[in-house]
Design an enzyme around this catalytic site. Structure first.
Site, PDB file in Angstrom:
ATOM      1  N   LEU A  42     -84.005  64.804  57.845  1.00 37.70           N
ATOM      2  CA  LEU A  42     -83.279  65.493  56.790  1.00 37.70           C
ATOM      3  C   LEU A  42     -82.007  66.082  57.390  1.00 37.70           C
ATOM      4  O   LEU A  42     -81.879  66.161  58.609  1.00 37.70           O
ATOM      5  CB  LEU A  42     -84.138  66.603  56.183  1.00 37.70           C
ATOM      6  CG  LEU A  42     -85.445  66.150  55.516  1.00 37.70           C
ATOM      7  CD1 LEU A  42     -86.281  67.357  55.115  1.00 37.70           C
ATOM      8  CD2 LEU A  42     -85.161  65.260  54.315  1.00 37.70           C
ATOM      9  N   SER A  43     -81.096  66.527  56.544  1.00 37.95           N
ATOM     10  CA  SER A  43     -79.852  67.056  57.104  1.00 37.95           C
ATOM     11  C   SER A  43     -80.126  68.259  58.010  1.00 37.95           C
ATOM     12  O   SER A  43     -79.427  68.455  59.000  1.00 37.95           O
ATOM     13  CB  SER A  43     -78.864  67.429  55.993  1.00 37.95           C
ATOM     14  OG  SER A  43     -79.442  68.308  55.067  1.00 37.95           O
ATOM     15  N   GLU A  44     -81.125  69.074  57.678  1.00 33.25           N
ATOM     16  CA  GLU A  44     -81.524  70.166  58.572  1.00 33.25           C
ATOM     17  C   GLU A  44     -83.023  70.401  58.544  1.00 33.25           C
ATOM     18  O   GLU A  44     -83.663  70.272  57.493  1.00 33.25           O
ATOM     19  CB  GLU A  44     -80.831  71.483  58.197  1.00 33.25           C
ATOM     20  CG  GLU A  44     -79.566  71.789  58.973  1.00 33.25           C
ATOM     21  CD  GLU A  44     -78.369  71.079  58.391  1.00 33.25           C
ATOM     22  OE1 GLU A  44     -77.373  70.914  59.119  1.00 33.25           O
ATOM     23  OE2 GLU A  44     -78.441  70.686  57.225  1.00 33.25           O
ATOM     24  N   THR A  45     -83.538  70.736  59.724  1.00 34.37           N
ATOM     25  CA  THR A  45     -84.872  71.316  59.868  1.00 34.37           C
ATOM     26  C   THR A  45     -84.683  72.697  60.461  1.00 34.37           C
ATOM     27  O   THR A  45     -83.996  72.858  61.468  1.00 34.37           O
ATOM     28  CB  THR A  45     -85.766  70.466  60.783  1.00 34.37           C
ATOM     29  OG1 THR A  45     -85.972  69.179  60.183  1.00 34.37           O
ATOM     30  CG2 THR A  45     -87.113  71.132  61.000  1.00 34.37           C
ATOM     31  N   HIS A  72     -78.013  75.829  53.170  1.00 32.59           N
ATOM     32  CA  HIS A  72     -79.151  75.435  52.318  1.00 32.59           C
ATOM     33  C   HIS A  72     -80.484  75.646  53.017  1.00 32.59           C
ATOM     34  O   HIS A  72     -81.480  76.019  52.388  1.00 32.59           O
ATOM     35  CB  HIS A  72     -78.989  73.979  51.848  1.00 32.59           C
ATOM     36  CG  HIS A  72     -79.479  72.943  52.791  1.00 32.59           C
ATOM     37  ND1 HIS A  72     -78.748  72.512  53.878  1.00 32.59           N
ATOM     38  CD2 HIS A  72     -80.636  72.236  52.827  1.00 32.59           C
ATOM     39  CE1 HIS A  72     -79.428  71.582  54.525  1.00 32.59           C
ATOM     40  NE2 HIS A  72     -80.576  71.397  53.901  1.00 32.59           N
TER      41      HIS A  72
END
Length: 258
Positions: A42-45, A72
């Protein structure tokens, strides 16, 4: 270890920006956090550890590297903590690489108090035109590169050249324009971080909100992220701080076998 996946800046699953949230009792190794982020893709963890009452340390990892600011995933972390761990809280402070970030719950919205990036206007060079396939009317640089386009139709039509975007200045690339339905419309690209297009970029709006607040001469803005998933941000610009509010919805709770 449990891993929560939350769609931030949306009240419907499959919209907004998904973030994976791992609530830890103590820090695990950096390389393990990076591998988890790569696996999640994902774009961030986000990884968070409680420090004291309503104060948590927070770090964010893209599939490629750790990042210094992410909106986010911060909102999503606050949503998880307030929904499952600290149900009585209305406000949480996060200690991060970008200083203390505060998230306040206001009915069904989570409002982030974030720093605004200082922007410097740049020359419009051929490399930028070739990277985004259109000539911007303005280019600005903070941490990221921001290209102001003539209208939202151009924003929706942008198809970036991934390799040429990687060669540009700035960590991320944002294309933005004034909107008819909203105050501004934006798309965000992060190929340097292994994310071709970020569905809804909070840190990107720490660039575009100050820009549009100045252009529109207003402090309260409604911003739309025109990605395929899309998302709405309710924004306020005051005292060189950007306040981003949005909704969040739980997609899944997973058990990690590590």
């Amino acid at each position: 270890m449990k891993c929560y996946v939350v769609d931030a800046f949306s009240d419907k699953i499959f919209k907004g920006n998904p973030a994976a949230i791992c609530v830890l009792e103590e820090w695990i190794a950096d390389d393990l956090m990076q591998k988890i982020a790569q696996e999640n893709n994902l774009s961030e963890t986000a990884f968070t550890v409680k420090q004291e009452d309503n104060v948590y340390a927070l770090r964010w990892f893209t599939p490629e590297d750790e990042i210094d600011l992410c909106g986010h995933a911060t909102l999503a972390t606050a949503f998880v903590l307030m929904s499952f761990f600290e149900k009585e809280l209305e406000q949480i402070s996060f200690q991060t690489k970008s200083g203390v970030l505060i998230v306040s719950k206001k009915e069904d919205l989570y409002e982030l108090d974030m720093p605004a990036y200082h922007l410097e206007q740049m020359n419009i060079v051929d490399e930028i035109k070739e990277a985004i396939g259109v000539c911007p009317i303005e280019v600005w640089k903070g941490r990221d590169l921001v290209c102001v386009l003539e209208n939202e139709k151009q924003v929706n039509a942008v198809m970036i050249n991934e390799q040429k975007v990687k060669a540009l200045d700035g960590l991320l690339l944002h294309v933005t324009a004034k909107s008819k339905e909203y105050d501004c419309v934006t798309r965000s690209f992060a190929p340097k971080l292994g994310v071709l297009e970020d569905p809804v970029c909070g840190s990107g709006h720490c660039h575009v909100v100050p820009l549009w607040a100045d252009k529109l001469n207003k402090t309260n803005l409604t911003a739309f992220q025109a990605s395929r998933r899309s998302g709405t941000l309710y924004c306020r610009y005051e005292n060189n701080r950007v306040y981003l509010a949005g909704k969040a919805v739980l997609y899944s709770i997973n058990q990690l076998f590590i």
